[in-house]
Design an enzyme around this catalytic site. Structure first.
Site, PDB file in Angstrom:
ATOM      1  N   CYS A   1      -5.988   4.580 -12.104  1.00  0.00           N
ATOM      2  CA  CYS A   1      -6.901   5.646 -11.694  1.00  0.00           C
ATOM      3  C   CYS A   1      -8.286   5.277 -12.201  1.00  0.00           C
ATOM      4  CB  CYS A   1      -6.432   6.964 -12.322  1.00  0.00           C
ATOM      5  SG  CYS A   1      -7.513   8.367 -12.011  1.00  0.00           S
TER       6      CYS A   1
ATOM      7  N   TRP B   1     -17.411   8.201  -4.699  1.00  0.00           N
ATOM      8  CA  TRP B   1     -16.447   9.081  -5.346  1.00  0.00           C
ATOM      9  C   TRP B   1     -16.076  10.185  -4.339  1.00  0.00           C
ATOM     10  CZ3 TRP B   1     -16.797  14.338  -6.415  1.00  0.00           C
ATOM     11  CH2 TRP B   1     -15.706  14.860  -7.142  1.00  0.00           C
TER      12      TRP B   1
ATOM     13  N   ASN C   1     -13.385   6.629 -16.222  1.00  0.00           N
ATOM     14  CA  ASN C   1     -14.250   7.590 -15.542  1.00  0.00           C
ATOM     15  C   ASN C   1     -15.736   7.284 -15.547  1.00  0.00           C
ATOM     16  OD1 ASN C   1     -12.612   9.736 -14.370  1.00  0.00           O
ATOM     17  ND2 ASN C   1     -11.804   9.883 -16.451  1.00  0.00           N
TER      18      ASN C   1
ATOM     19  N   ASP D   1     -10.021  11.561  -6.122  1.00  0.00           N
ATOM     20  CA  ASP D   1     -10.060  12.903  -6.697  1.00  0.00           C
ATOM     21  C   ASP D   1     -10.176  13.952  -5.606  1.00  0.00           C
ATOM     22  OD1 ASP D   1      -9.715  12.399  -9.336  1.00  0.00           O
ATOM     23  OD2 ASP D   1     -11.847  12.324  -9.834  1.00  0.00           O
TER      24      ASP D   1
ATOM     25  N   ASP E   1      -5.792  14.979 -18.902  1.00  0.00           N
ATOM     26  CA  ASP E   1      -6.847  14.908 -19.913  1.00  0.00           C
ATOM     27  C   ASP E   1      -6.830  16.134 -20.842  1.00  0.00           C
ATOM     28  OD1 ASP E   1      -9.148  14.284 -21.214  1.00  0.00           O
ATOM     29  OD2 ASP E   1     -10.416  14.193 -19.427  1.00  0.00           O
TER      30      ASP E   1
ATOM     31  N   LYS F   1      -0.829   7.811 -16.842  1.00  0.00           N
ATOM     32  CA  LYS F   1      -1.924   7.722 -15.868  1.00  0.00           C
ATOM     33  C   LYS F   1      -3.083   7.079 -16.618  1.00  0.00           C
ATOM     34  CE  LYS F   1      -4.845  10.864 -13.105  1.00  0.00           C
ATOM     35  NZ  LYS F   1      -5.015  12.293 -12.781  1.00  0.00           N
ATOM     36  N   TRP F   2      -3.515   5.925 -16.163  1.00  0.00           N
ATOM     37  CA  TRP F   2      -4.542   5.118 -16.851  1.00  0.00           C
ATOM     38  C   TRP F   2      -5.857   5.302 -16.104  1.00  0.00           C
ATOM     39  CZ3 TRP F   2      -3.300   0.110 -19.740  1.00  0.00           C
ATOM     40  CH2 TRP F   2      -4.455  -0.577 -20.106  1.00  0.00           C
ATOM     41  N   ASP F   3      -6.717   6.117 -16.681  1.00  0.00           N
ATOM     42  CA  ASP F   3      -7.959   6.525 -16.003  1.00  0.00           C
ATOM     43  C   ASP F   3      -9.143   5.695 -16.504  1.00  0.00           C
ATOM     44  OD1 ASP F   3      -9.623   8.061 -14.437  1.00  0.00           O
ATOM     45  OD2 ASP F   3      -9.000   9.987 -15.274  1.00  0.00           O
TER      46      ASP F   3
ATOM     47  N   ARG G   1     -20.489  10.602 -17.676  1.00  0.00           N
ATOM     48  CA  ARG G   1     -19.545  11.649 -18.061  1.00  0.00           C
ATOM     49  C   ARG G   1     -19.498  11.796 -19.592  1.00  0.00           C
ATOM     50  NH1 ARG G   1     -13.125  12.792 -17.536  1.00  0.00           N
ATOM     51  NH2 ARG G   1     -13.278  14.807 -16.546  1.00  0.00           N
TER      52      ARG G   1
ATOM     53  N   ASP H   1     -26.074 -35.127  14.925  1.00  0.00           N
ATOM     54  CA  ASP H   1     -27.374 -35.210  14.270  1.00  0.00           C
ATOM     55  C   ASP H   1     -28.169 -33.960  14.631  1.00  0.00           C
ATOM     56  OD1 ASP H   1     -29.540 -36.139  12.998  1.00  0.00           O
ATOM     57  OD2 ASP H   1     -29.603 -38.087  14.034  1.00  0.00           O
TER      58      ASP H   1
HETATM   59  C1  DGJ Z   1     -10.461  11.704 -13.197  1.00  0.00           C
HETATM   60  C2  DGJ Z   1      -9.135  11.647 -12.521  1.00  0.00           C
HETATM   61  O1  DGJ Z   1      -9.243  11.068 -11.260  1.00  0.00           O
HETATM   62  C3  DGJ Z   1      -8.576  13.055 -12.459  1.00  0.00           C
HETATM   63  O2  DGJ Z   1      -7.390  13.078 -11.737  1.00  0.00           O
HETATM   64  C4  DGJ Z   1      -8.371  13.558 -13.863  1.00  0.00           C
HETATM   65  O3  DGJ Z   1      -7.391  12.786 -14.499  1.00  0.00           O
HETATM   66  C5  DGJ Z   1      -9.677  13.512 -14.611  1.00  0.00           C
HETATM   67  N1  DGJ Z   1     -10.298  12.223 -14.534  1.00  0.00           N
HETATM   68  C6  DGJ Z   1      -9.463  13.880 -16.064  1.00  0.00           C
HETATM   69  O4  DGJ Z   1     -10.572  13.697 -16.819  1.00  0.00           O
END
Ligand code: DGJ
Length: 729
Positions: A525, A198, A479, A547, A366, A475-477, A442, A53
C-alpha cells in the site's frame, strides 16, 4: 532450445511463446536489433540488416560511413560514437569522459533463469525458461555489460536485465543504466501508459508517438500514483481485441524512467530502467552492478492479449507468496469505520458482527501504536498503545481468534514522525540534507532505508510485534514521497546512490520478514495505490489499489490497473456511503460487484449495517466463495472501456481457462434516460459449448455469446449493476 545462435549468419533468435526476437553481431562487432514480433521458424534474419549512408550521421571509429550507430537499430545504445538517441548507459570514467563503445565479446546460453541479487525477478524452471547472457565490452574503459535475455517457453514474455562489470583498475561511475532497450525500424506507433494521481491511479492514456523524446517517470522515490513503470507501443489499428502491442514493465519500486524517442527516420527507441535524474553508482575496480529486471511482452491479440500475458506471468512466475494460489481471507478493515478513534471494545464489536456475517479477518489499521491518535506522531514507535488496547495485541488477537477470525495489522515501516521516541533517539535516521530543513508530507519524515542499521531496527521491532500476537496479515503502507534524499552516512560524492539504496533496503526488509514468516499475508500500500508495481509483487501477493473506494471511480482505477496487473493482486473493499472520497451514494450490491473483482473485503462499520445490508453482506460473502476461483485464476476480459465517453455500461468478464464457466459483471455509472440498447460480445468461451446463464436459466451457444453477443439490460438508475454467471452444460 528457444534460444539459438547461428554461427554462419551470426544471428541470435529467441522464441518466447508465440513470439520471436532476433538480433545479430554485425561484421564490425556491434550488435544490431533485427526483429520482434510474431513467431518465425527460420533464423535467416540477416536480410533485415540494412546499411545506408545518411547525411549528418557520423560513423564510429573503424566503421564505414554506411554503418552509423545513428541509423542501425541497436540492442543497447552506445554513447558518444554517433548514436544520437538517448543512450542506454552512461559510464563516467576516470578521465572524466562518458564515451563508451560497446561491442560483442562472448555469450552463454543456459537453461533456467538466475535470480538477481537483492532485486525482484521472474523465475521459472529449466523447462519453462532459458537465459542468454550477451557480453558487450568497451576496450578503452575496460567495462563490460552483461545483457541478459530470458524468453519464457509458454508465454510471449522475455525478461531482461543488465549487469555492469568494471574490469579496470580505477572506479567508474554509472550515471545511467537502462534495463532494456528496444529499437524499431518503423516507429509510427501509439504509446499507451498509465498516468494518475492519488485517488485516481492508473488512468489509461493513448496517443501517437511524435518526433520527440517522451519520458514517463517517477522521481518521487516510489514507483508512484503519478506514472506506472510500464509502457506499451501499439500499432495504430490495434484495439483491445486485435493488433500488435509491444510492452515493457520494470520490476522496480523506486524512481524509474521509460524513454520513447521517435527519430528523423521514423525509427524509434524505447527503453526502461532506473531514472538517471536521481541515480549514480560508483563501481569500484572488480565490482558489478545489476540493474532491475524489465519484462517485455508481445501481443498479436491486442491490448487484452498483452494484459493476459502479464497476468499469467505474474501469477505463475513472479509472485512467490505462500498465498499466491490460495483464497485470501475476506477481511474487514477498520480505517474508514473508525479512523484513529477506536479501542478494544469497538474493534471486538466489529469483529463480532464480522464473524456472524462470514467475514474471516479483522485488520487493525493506523493508530494502534505509540501515542498515535492522529497523523502527527509516533511513526517508528512500533509498540502497542495500551491506553487504546488494554492488554495489548496478544489479548486483542486472542479475542478475535476466539470469534473465529484471523487478525491483521497495519504498519508504515519506512516512515518516522518527528514526534516519536525513535526520532528523539536517532534524529539522523531520516533522509535529510545537512543545512536544509526536511520537507514534511502528512506530517512525517522518511527513514533512511539505505542504512543497514535502520533496516535491522525495523526488522527487530516488527518481529517483536509479530511474535507478540497471532498476526497473520500485515498492510505495509507508505504515505509520502521522498524529498531531501540524503543519507547521513554516505560520502558526499555518493549521495546520488541513496534513492536506489533506499529501494534495496526496503526490499531487504521484505525479504527478511518473508523468510522468517513465510505464511504471513502482506498487502502492499502507499496512500492507496502509489506503489502498485511488479517489483512489489515479488514480495507481496496483493496491493491496495486506491484510497478511492467509490465503486464508480473504481471502475476506471481497476480497469487501468488491469492493463498490467491481475485481479488477484488488486485490493478492493466495499465501503460506506456517502462515499468518504466522493460523497457519492452507490447501491450496496454494486459496491460488492466491483470489490468482488479484486481481493474482496469491507472497509466500513459493520455495527451500523441495517438488516437489509446485513443480508446483502451474507450474499456477497457467498458470491466471493462461489466466484473467487474465476476472478483469481481465470482469464480477464475488458469488454467495454470506462474511459470511452461512448460507454454507457462498464462490462468485464472472468472466464475459466478451460471455458467451463464465466462471470460477467455490468455496472452502469450513469443512467441515460430512454437510451440506446446494447449487446456485448463475450470472450474466452468454447464456441461449440452450450452455456446456461444461471439466474435466468437461458441457454446460449458460446458462438452466439461471442459473435452475436449478450443483450445488455436497460438499467434505469445511476450505479445499477448485475452479475451474470454462465456455466457450460
Ligand atoms: C493510507 C492507506 O491507503 C489507507 O488505507 C489507510 O491505511 C491510511 N493510510 C492510514 O493512515
Amino acid at each position: 532450445m528457444p534460444i539459438s545462435f547461428n554461427e554462419k549468419n551470426q544471428v541470435f533468435k529467441l522464441d518466447a511463446g508465440n513470439s520471436t526476437y532476433a538480433f545479430m553481431i554485425e561484421p564490425n562487432g556491434y550488435v544490431a536489433h533485427l526483429y520482434y514480433g510474431d513467431k518465425i521458424a527460420s533464423d535467416a534474419f540477416e536480410y533485415l540488416y540494412r546499411r545506408m549512408d545518411r547525411a549528418f550521421s557520423p560513423a564510429a571509429p573503424g566503421t564505414t560511413s554506411s554503418e552509423s550507430r545513428d541509423v542501425i537499430p541497436q540492442e543497447f545504445g552506445t554513447n558518444g560514437v554517433g548514436d544520437f538517441h538517448a543512450p542506454s548507459a552512461i559510464i563516467r570514467q576516470g578521465n572524466g569522459h562518458t564515451v563508451t563503445d560497446f561491442k560483442y565479446r562472448s555469450h552463454t546460453i543456459r537453461r533456467g533463469k538466475p535470480s538477481l541479487p537483492g532485486l525482484p525477478a521472474t523465475f521459472g524452471s529449466d523447462e519453462e525458461v532459458d537465459t542468454l547472457e550477451l557480453s558487450l565490452y568497451d576496450e578503452a574503459s575496460d567495462v563490460e555489460f552483461l545483457l541478459s535475455y530470458s524468453p519464457f517457453a509458454k508465454y510471449n514474455a522475455i525478461a531482461r536485465s543488465v549487469t555492469v562489470i568494471n574490469h579496470s583498475q580505477e572506479p567508474v561511475r554509472i550515471e545511467k543504466i537502462a534495463s532494456a532497450a528496444l529499437d524499431f525500424v518503423d516507429g509510427r506507433l501509439d504509446l499507451i501508459h498509465l498516468p494518475g494521481a492519488w485517488a485516481r491511479e492508473r488512468s489509461v492514456e493513448r496517443h501517437p508517438v511524435n518526433h520527440s523524446r517522451t519520458v514517463l517517470e517517477s522521481v518521487r522515490g516510489l514507483s508512484s500514483h503519478q506514472q506506472n513503470p510500464f509502457f506499451a507501443l501499439a500499432a495504430p489499428e490495434t484495439t483491445e481485441t486485435s493488433g500488435e502491442v509491444f510492452a515493457a514493465t520494470l520490476l522496480y519500486s523506486g524512481n524509474f524512467a521509460a524513454e520513447i524517442e521517435l527519430d528523423q527516420f521514423n525509427q524509434l527507441r524505447a527503453q526502461i530502467g532506473i531514472n538517471e535524474r536521481t541515480f549514480e553508482w560508483e563501481l569500484r575496480s572488480g565490482d558489478r552492478f545489476t540493474a532491475p529486471e524489465a519484462l517485455l511482452v508481445y501481443s498479436r491479440d491486442g491490448i487484452g492479449g498483452m494484459s493476459r500475458t502479464y497476468h499469467d506471468m505474474f501469477r505463475n512466475h513472479l509472485i512467490r507468496s505462500h498465498w499466491k494460489d490460495l483464497k485470501r481471507p475476506i477481511l474487514v478493515n477498520n480505517w474508514e469505520a473508525t479512523y484513529f478513534d477506536f479501542n478494544e471494545k469497538k474493534l471486538l464489536s466489529i469483529a463480532k458482527d464480522a464473524a456472524e456475517l462470514g467475514i474471516e479477518m479483522l485488520v487493525l489499521d493506523d493508530g494502534w501504536f505509540g501515542k498515535r491518535n492522529d497523523d502527527h506522531t509516533s511513526l517508528g514507535d512500533w509498540f502497542v498503545n495500551e491506553e487504546k488496547l488494554k492488554g495489548g495485541l496478544g489479548k486483542l488477537a486472542g479475542e478475535i481468534n476466539k470469534l473465529g477470525l484471523k487478525f491483521g495489522l497495519w504498519f508504515e515501516p519506512e516512515m518516522i514522525s518527528r514526534e516519536s521516541e525513535l526520532f528523539r533517539a536517532h534524529p539522523d535516521w531520516c533522509l535529510h540534507v545537512p543545512g536544509r530543513g526536511a520537507s514534511e508530507g502528512r506530517n512525517q519524515l522518511v527513514l533512511d532505508m539505505s542504512r543497514p542499521e535502520v533496516v535491522d531496527y525495523l526488522f527487530q521491532t516488527i518481529c517483536k510485534v509479530l511474535d507478540s500476537a497471532n498476526i497473520e496479515y500485515i498492510k505495509w503502507d507508505a504515505n509520502r514521497h521522498l524529498t531531501e534524499v540524503g543519507s547521513a552516512v554516505m560520502p558526499a560524492d555518493r549521495q546520488k546512490e541513496v534513492s536506489h539504496r533506499y529501494v534495496l533496503g526496503m526490499y531487504e526488509l521484505h525479504e527478511r520478514l518473508l523468510n522468517r514468516y513465510p505464511k504471513l499475508l502482506i498487502e502492499g500500500c502507499s496512500g492507496g495505490g502509489g506503489r502498485f508495481d511488479a517489483g512489489m509483487l515479488y514480495y507481496v501477493p496483493q496491493i491496495w489499489t486506491s484510497d478511492d473506494t467509490d465503486a464508480i471511480e473504481r471502475l476506471k482505477i481497476q480497469y487501468g490497473t488491469s492493463l498490467v496487473y491481475p485481479c488477484s493482486t488488486m485490493g478492493a473493499h466495499i465501503s460506506d456511503c456517502p462515499n468518504h472520497q466522493t460523497g457519492r451514494i452507490n447501491p450496496f450490491a454494486t459496491r460488492g460487484y466491483v470489490a468482488l473483482s479484486g481481493t474482496f473485503g469491507y472497509e466500513l462499520d459493520l455495527n451500523k449495517m441495517n438488516a437489509e445490508e446485513r443480508a446483502l453482506i451474507r450474499e456477497q460473502v457467498s458470491e466471493y466463495h462461489k466466484y473467487n476461483h474465476l476472478i483469481a485464476q481465470g482469464d480477464f476480459y475488458r469488454l467495454t472501456d470506462p474511459f470511452d465517453p461512448r460507454t454507457v455500461v462498464v462490462i468485464w468478464e472472468h472466464a475459466a481457462k478451460d471455458g467451463s464457466e464465466a462471470l460477467v459483471t455490468m455496472v452502469q455509472p450513469r443512467n441515460v434516460p430512454n437510451g440506446q440498447l446494447f449487446r456485448v460480445r463475450l470472450r474466452g468461451l468454447d464456441p461449440a459449448g452450450v452455456y446456461e446463464e444461471e439466474k435466468s436459466g437461458v441457454c446460449y451457444t458460446g458462438e452466439m455469446l461471442m459473435n452475436a453477443g449478450l443483450n445488455v439490460p436497460r438499467y434505469e438508475r445511476d450505479g445499477a449493476g448485475e452479475l451474470f454467471h454462465f456455466i457450460r452444460r
